[in-house]
Design an enzyme around this catalytic site. Sequence first.
Site, PDB file in Angstrom:
ATOM      1  N   SER A 156       0.839  -1.202   0.000  1.00  0.00           N
ATOM      2  CA  SER A 156       0.000   0.000   0.000  1.00  0.00           C
ATOM      3  C   SER A 156       0.866   1.241   0.000  1.00  0.00           C
ATOM      4  O   SER A 156       2.033   1.202   0.397  1.00  0.00           O
ATOM      5  CB  SER A 156      -0.878  -0.008   1.250  1.00  0.00           C
ATOM      6  N   TYR A 169      -1.513  -0.277  10.296  1.00  0.00           N
ATOM      7  CA  TYR A 169      -1.639  -0.550   8.859  1.00  0.00           C
ATOM      8  C   TYR A 169      -0.361  -0.159   8.131  1.00  0.00           C
ATOM      9  O   TYR A 169       0.186  -0.935   7.342  1.00  0.00           O
ATOM     10  CB  TYR A 169      -2.848   0.213   8.283  1.00  0.00           C
TER      11      TYR A 169
END
Lengths: 264, 477
Positions: A156, A169
């Site tokens: 990501s 995350y």
Amino acid sequence: MAPVENMQLPPETPLNRRPRAVIVGASSGIGAALARRLAQEGMSLALLARREAALEDLCAEINQQAGETRALAYPHDVTQSESIPPLFERLLADLGGIDLFVYCAGFQYSPAIDEYDFAQDRQTLEVNLLAAVAWLGLVANLFQRMRHGSIVGITSLAGDRGRVANPPYSSSKAGLDAYLESLRNRLTRHGVHVLTVKPGFVDTEILKNAASKTFGVISPTRAADGIWMALRKKHQLVYLPWWWRLIMLAIRFTPSFIFRRLSF
Amino acid sequence: MTLPESAEALPIKNLARLENFGHSLRSSAYLFAPQDASELARAFELADARNLSIGLRGAGRSYGDAALNSGQLVLDLQAMNRIQAWDPKSGVISVEPGVTIAQLWKHVLGDGWWPPVVPGTMFPTLGGCLAANIHGKNNWLAGTLGEHVKSFEALLPNGELVVCSPEKNKELFYAMIGSMGLLGIFTSITLQMKQIHSGDLSVSAWASGSFEGMLDGIDGSKTADYVVGWIDCIGLLGHAGRGQIHRADYLKMGEDPDPSQSLRIDHQELPDRFLKLLPKAWLPLLFRPATNNLGTALTNTAKYWHNRTLVHNKTHLQSLVAFNFLLDYVPNWEQAYLPGGLIQYQSFLPKATAGDGFRELIALCKRRGLPSYLGVLKRHRPDPFLLSHAVDGFSLALDFQVNDRRRGDLERLINELDEIVLQAGGRYYFAKDSTLNAAKVQRFLGDETVQKLRKFKAQTDPEQLLQTDLYRRCFVN
């Protein structure tokens, strides 16, 4: 553990190659779109995800469209790490080999700016990083021995910097980034291709959980097309869409004294 | 070998890359190498517990997928290579399945014996040769290898240890030989060797400008101990189908003035340099740039005119090894076809349809721009085995280069060839095949034969523990 629909995949011959792909996290989003895309390319697929019903629907759709068995469903919870080696053995047998492995299982929650929820943090790290490591270790071992294979890891943009918004995350994706880079450096010399994919905003369930503002949202199908192109061109790293590479370049070079004052 | 515990996933360190001899397939498998027959039963237990199947593999010399079991277990039986008994008086030998043809002839030659049937290379194992029920250039006179088996012992997946011979367990004897290792594992094979009076053969060669001439020449040499034809399938300027015939005969007692000399192993060794100059290991690399339509057309033309002039109608002595193991002249010759590898397409046509049928095959390949780079023509006779490939007629073996550019065209061509062969009542050979499907196999074997095979499979292997890629491709789908 056994495939839900125990149907026979078409046999491979020297004149009719049937490349075989495994997708972990295939029931929705980028995984499902990529499954449809790879089936269109004639690949045989093992699709893994936690949600059995969604997975079976996807397989049925793919097989019906192809007019033959191209996809097998394997319900699997990646956090049950002890189930991974026997499932790997099962997949290898059912597919008759693996040519492409895609890890796109992901978990994200949106903590408040002052929230630290260890149970959720743990889940994030387990799904996004630890289980990826458990799977990729087996796959890397196979591909090195075969002197052949492609690995795709979906990381990501969040992995490029540790942002205010989501410490678990960001760190899980940064960890996966580094793990994939290590694999690339280990395996390129054995003829194995490792592709790191950094999607921007893709219209998936993860996006619904994300707190930050979104722009330039692309569909999962477009993301899958981008991944397929990058695979064919043997790219090492791809941003989806491409212009995120420029933005992230700027963000990566933003000095900390500025970055720690930003709120995204 | 220590087999792992069945409660855990199979160890990754046993994963191995396996290929077919044609290098046109790449396959992964958990590879184990049992040292003796006692380990085989445990392997069946392990496969059963893991819900996996076992493929059997010897030297990996099948052109197709006969010794591959992709993603599952493969037993490499090459370590089970003991010669168990040899009687130089009667010429009867008992061997484990991993013994190779090379080991066999080296063991018996000095005593004046030779394997009755050998393939074109000495590297395969006897287990593999018997599973495929191989033939040689003497198929018309000597039949297949299975016809020289006095008895064998086999471990069946159902746990039974059986002894089969043409008298005892006769049905299973004729089913297991030729059924590609899908009914059980040969643990001991007892063979009758052929008595010889010299280590040399009397070989004559002649060239023929037409395919009719090739068929007639071979059919007219049925009294020869060995006969084989090379076909130029490209034949520049409309000469496809021409070629050269070799016939060879054993020397009778007294014809070799000093058999003790010719029966020595070192008399039989193949030279390790090409034209006494180039190391042979280099040849596949040197051939690679010429492995294409033009290169092969020129090579074939040069070879044909050499056959037509310098060696035409000449008779000479040649060692048994040099004559029989032509494929071993250039070790690893098949690597000239890398990176895509090759497939061999060998079909067997009855005498009545062979002429027209094979001419059609050769012409069609040329028309499609995919000529075969090697053609080999042989004479065959039927045999009593369940999955027999032979007919009273001829076989033509064609080698095709595989690569990404021509893969689709080649698949279409092979489908067209299949239709011609099946229409003409033809058969196929599982040691070579890599492209048939279950429907086509059923067409050439007949429903009754396939049903019989299913019955034997259900009896000897009810859990379907013995499987290969070939099994699933040809008998399941």
